[in-house]
Design a protein around this motif. Structure first.
Motif, short mmCIF file in Angstrom:
data_model
loop_
_atom_site.label_atom_id
_atom_site.label_comp_id
_atom_site.label_asym_id
_atom_site.label_seq_id
_atom_site.Cartn_x
_atom_site.Cartn_y
_atom_site.Cartn_z
N LEU A 57 1.24 -1.26 0.11
CA LEU A 57 -0.18 -0.06 0.12
C LEU A 57 1.32 1.05 0.04
O LEU A 57 1.70 1.26 1.18
CB LEU A 57 -0.92 0.45 1.09
CG LEU A 57 -2.08 0.64 1.01
CD1 LEU A 57 -3.06 0.18 0.06
CD2 LEU A 57 -2.80 0.70 2.42
N LEU A 58 0.72 2.33 -1.02
CA LEU A 58 1.30 3.02 -1.08
C LEU A 58 0.13 4.24 -0.03
O LEU A 58 -0.39 5.08 -0.69
CB LEU A 58 1.76 3.48 -2.72
CG LEU A 58 2.32 4.99 -2.47
CD1 LEU A 58 3.96 5.20 -1.89
CD2 LEU A 58 2.27 5.07 -4.22
N GLY A 147 4.70 -4.59 3.51
CA GLY A 147 3.30 -4.23 2.99
C GLY A 147 2.71 -2.58 2.82
O GLY A 147 1.49 -2.30 2.55
N LEU A 148 3.70 -1.80 3.69
CA LEU A 148 3.29 -0.48 3.09
C LEU A 148 4.54 0.46 3.28
O LEU A 148 5.58 0.55 3.46
CB LEU A 148 2.16 0.32 4.18
CG LEU A 148 2.57 1.62 5.13
CD1 LEU A 148 1.09 1.90 4.42
CD2 LEU A 148 2.16 1.79 6.14
N ARG A 172 -2.37 12.04 -6.78
CA ARG A 172 -2.94 10.82 -7.64
C ARG A 172 -2.64 9.48 -7.56
O ARG A 172 -3.53 8.36 -8.08
CB ARG A 172 -3.19 11.23 -8.43
CG ARG A 172 -3.97 13.02 -8.93
CD ARG A 172 -4.08 13.38 -10.09
NE ARG A 172 -2.65 13.56 -10.85
CZ ARG A 172 -2.20 14.50 -11.24
NH1 ARG A 172 -3.16 15.93 -11.05
NH2 ARG A 172 -1.17 15.01 -11.79
N ALA A 173 -1.06 9.21 -7.44
CA ALA A 173 -1.08 7.92 -7.25
C ALA A 173 -1.10 6.89 -6.25
O ALA A 173 -0.42 5.91 -5.79
CB ALA A 173 0.98 8.16 -7.69
N ALA A 174 -1.20 7.69 -5.56
CA ALA A 174 -1.53 6.98 -3.88
C ALA A 174 -2.59 5.87 -3.62
O ALA A 174 -3.20 6.73 -4.07
CB ALA A 174 -1.41 8.17 -2.94
N ASP A 175 -2.65 5.50 -3.17
CA ASP A 175 -3.52 4.08 -2.36
C ASP A 175 -4.24 5.39 -0.92
O ASP A 175 -5.11 5.11 -1.04
CB ASP A 175 -2.88 3.19 -1.93
CG ASP A 175 -2.19 2.40 -3.00
OD1 ASP A 175 -3.30 2.12 -4.25
OD2 ASP A 175 -1.49 2.50 -2.78
N LEU A 176 -3.23 5.83 -0.37
CA LEU A 176 -3.72 6.08 1.31
C LEU A 176 -3.31 7.58 1.16
O LEU A 176 -2.22 7.80 0.77
CB LEU A 176 -3.79 5.20 2.03
CG LEU A 176 -3.58 5.51 3.54
CD1 LEU A 176 -5.20 6.33 3.85
CD2 LEU A 176 -3.20 4.81 4.84
#
Length: 576
Positions: A57-58, A147-148, A172-176
């Motif tokens: 997760l990014l 994982g992060l 805009r590229a982020a998951d969170l």
């Protein structure tokens, strides 16, 4: 995943790259920026995340200038990994922190392919250069849970426009999103603009309010106000973390207890694969839905561009259509049978009694015309040349007027002015006079050949040879140009009408009524084809400018893409 998913995204990317919005319509500039943002979103986040839902997760850490993002990152890691300080902009080259075993996910171009990778470097120093970074610094840190990954972004309100756009690209590229603000700046306009875009894309957002005065009741009051503002903007952050104002240690880090809740949250996410997958899917589905909305907006803009192109095309065609109509009028109203053409034709057939007694002449037309023409080819050729020259002048004059009308129509609006800028589209093209002359001469040659072919039998050939092919050919040309509704209104026009009748009767005595009608029809059709081509050639500089603008019809493709993306987003949300 189904094989249809990547196809939907690849189609969108293809159609976005093909989309051209060259005309200065309302919303065009914004639409061009939206195309760039959509393509970036596809390459930076949507396609790579869809292809690898199990990737780390990014979490992108973003916020305003001086919000303390880098200090927060350093404190979470427990070491100085990102520069912080008073000089702005502080962070130019973004830093991505990941666990060593997750290195393979980030060293390639899976995400953010437009940024070069830098590894193992020192903390970047800032020398006042405002040029945005073109690289992404990768740092493997054991203290970052597997994982992060954490990405420290530039300020969203940086004094450098390039850095502001880079920050938005990374978000805009982020998951969170881990959005950092401060107690005295959380109501600033720029952060809320960015947060609204997060709400529109249904991005998972955690908010950190930093530097809260360490006084009783202040944190509760500020947090309630911030939550209310978030709710009014349609945002319901999964977490709101409050970090009190405190002294930093010798390394510039916050005391561990100040960020204990945030650190525990990060650790919990890293350990909960299901929670990470849920966040990744939610943000991915929101991004795809947002792309569907962009596709629909761009489809409308593409349709508007196509409509404007068609309007400009219609203006040009209409201008030259008028030219073509006026050429036809000149061919049919007898104007070409005046002046030099009339004089040369009278040289061929004679004058005097012929025009004073037209009715009696008709009954003796063969004998009189034969006497007038036998052995005298030069007057017929002169008449042919005069008629051709007159037609050339008509074509050039009328197409020149058409070009002037088209140019004036285009320059009346911004789109047409853009296309006409830097060139004189109404100017007579080089070689155009020679082109027109050659076409008219070629048509006259066809008429003479038509006369020869029609006079191939023995009896007709004798009559034709006694009069001369050129003289008979000129007669046929005159019949083509003379109107059947010729009404004499003066001496010259009356003379022109008489010469037309002479030509008609001459042809009928040689070939017969039906043959003359057929020959005149064929000659008119062939002349019409050549005139169509000449007028089209004169309009080409205008139409070529429109053709050079790129493809049309992309709007319908983008509208279909939007429907496919909505279906894809539903699949992602449902975990299908």
């Amino acid at each position: 995943m189904t094989t249809q998913r990547p196809a939907a995204l690849e189609d969108l990317a293809e159609h976005l790259r093909a989309l051209e919005l060259p005309l200065p319509l309302d919303g065009a500039e914004q639409a061009r920026a939206e195309v760039t943002a959509a393509l970036t979103q596809l390459g930076d986040h949507v396609i790579p995340r869809l292809d690898s839902l199990d990737a780390p997760l990014l979490a992108v850490i973003g916020g305003s200038t001086g919000a303390g993002k880098s200090t927060l990152v350093n404190s979470l890691v427990g070491a100085v990994v990102s520069r912080s300080g008073a000089i702005r902009p502080t962070t130019r080259r973004p830093v991505l922190l990941h666990h060593p075993q997750d290195r393979a996910w980030f060293t390639g171009t899976r995400i953010l392919p437009g940024l070069a990778r830098v590894t193992g470097g020192e903390v970047e120093s800032t020398t006042g250069d405002l040029t945005p970074s073109t690289s992404l610094e990768l740092r493997a840190e054991e203290r970052i849970p597997a994982g992060l990954a954490l990405l420290d972004a530039p300020d969203i309100d940086s004094v450098a426009a390039g850095n502001r756009e880079l920050a938005r690209q990374l978000l805009r590229a982020a998951d969170l999103w881990l959005f950092v603000t401060t107690a005295n700046r959380y109501a600033d306009a720029v952060p809320w603009e960015v947060l609204r875009s997060a709400a529109e894309r249904d991005v998972t957002v955690d908010v950190v309010m930093n530097r809260i005065p360490d006084r009783p009741g202040v944190a509760e009051e500020l947090s309630e106000d911030l939550r209310a503002m978030l709710e009014r903007q349609g945002l319901a952050p999964d977490r709101l973390f409050l970090v009190p104002e405190s002294e930093l240690d010798a390394d510039g880090l916050l005391a561990p207890e100040r960020i204990a809740e945030l650190r525990a949250h990060v650790q919990s996410l890293a350990e909960d694969g299901e929670a990470r997958s849920r966040i990744a899917r939610r943000t991915l589905a929101g991004a795809i839905t947002s792309l569907a909305g962009s596709a629909r907006t761009l489809a409308e803009q593409a349709r508007a561009q196509d409509a404007e192109r068609q309007r400009l095309r219609d203006e040009a065609i209409e201008a030259f259509s008028g030219s073509r109509e006026r050429i036809d009028a000149a061919l049919g109203d007898g104007s070409l049978l005046r002046g030099e053409v009339l004089a040369r034709w009278q040289d061929v057939v004679g004058t005097g009694e012929l025009f004073r007694s037209l009715e009696s002449m008709v009954s003796r037309v063969r004998d009189r015309i034969g006497l007038a023409l036998t052995g005298r080819p030069a007057p017929a050729i002169a008449a042919e040349q005069a008629l051709g020259t007159g037609l050339v002048h008509v074509v050039i004059d009328e197409t020149a007027r058409g070009a002037e009308r088209a140019d004036a129509a285009w320059r009346a609006g911004p789109s047409g002015r853009l296309l006409a800028e830097g060139r004189d589209l109404s100017r007579l093209p080089e070689g155009y006079v020679d082109e027109v002359t050659a076409e008219i001469r070629a048509w006259q040659g066809e008429v003479l050949e038509l006369v020869r072919t029609e006079g191939a039998d023995r009896r007709t050939r004798a009559r034709l040879l006694s009069l001369g092919v050129n003289a008979v050919g000129v007669a046929l040309m005159i019949v083509v140009f003379a109107s059947t509704a010729f009404v004499p209104t003066g001496l010259e026009v009356g003379a022109g009408a008489a010469t037309a009748v002479v030509g008609q009767k001459l042809l009928e005595t040689i070939f017969g009524d039906e043959a003359v009608r057929r020959m005149a029809r064929i000659a008119r059709e062939r002349l019409g084809q050549r005139l169509d081509a000449l007028v089209a050639g004169r309009s080409a500089p205008f139409l070529d400018r429109l053709d050079a603008l790129g493809e049309v019809g992309t709007g319908e493709l983008l509208a279909a893409d939007a429907d496919a993306l909505d279906a894809l987003a539903d699949e992602v949300r449902s975990g299908a």
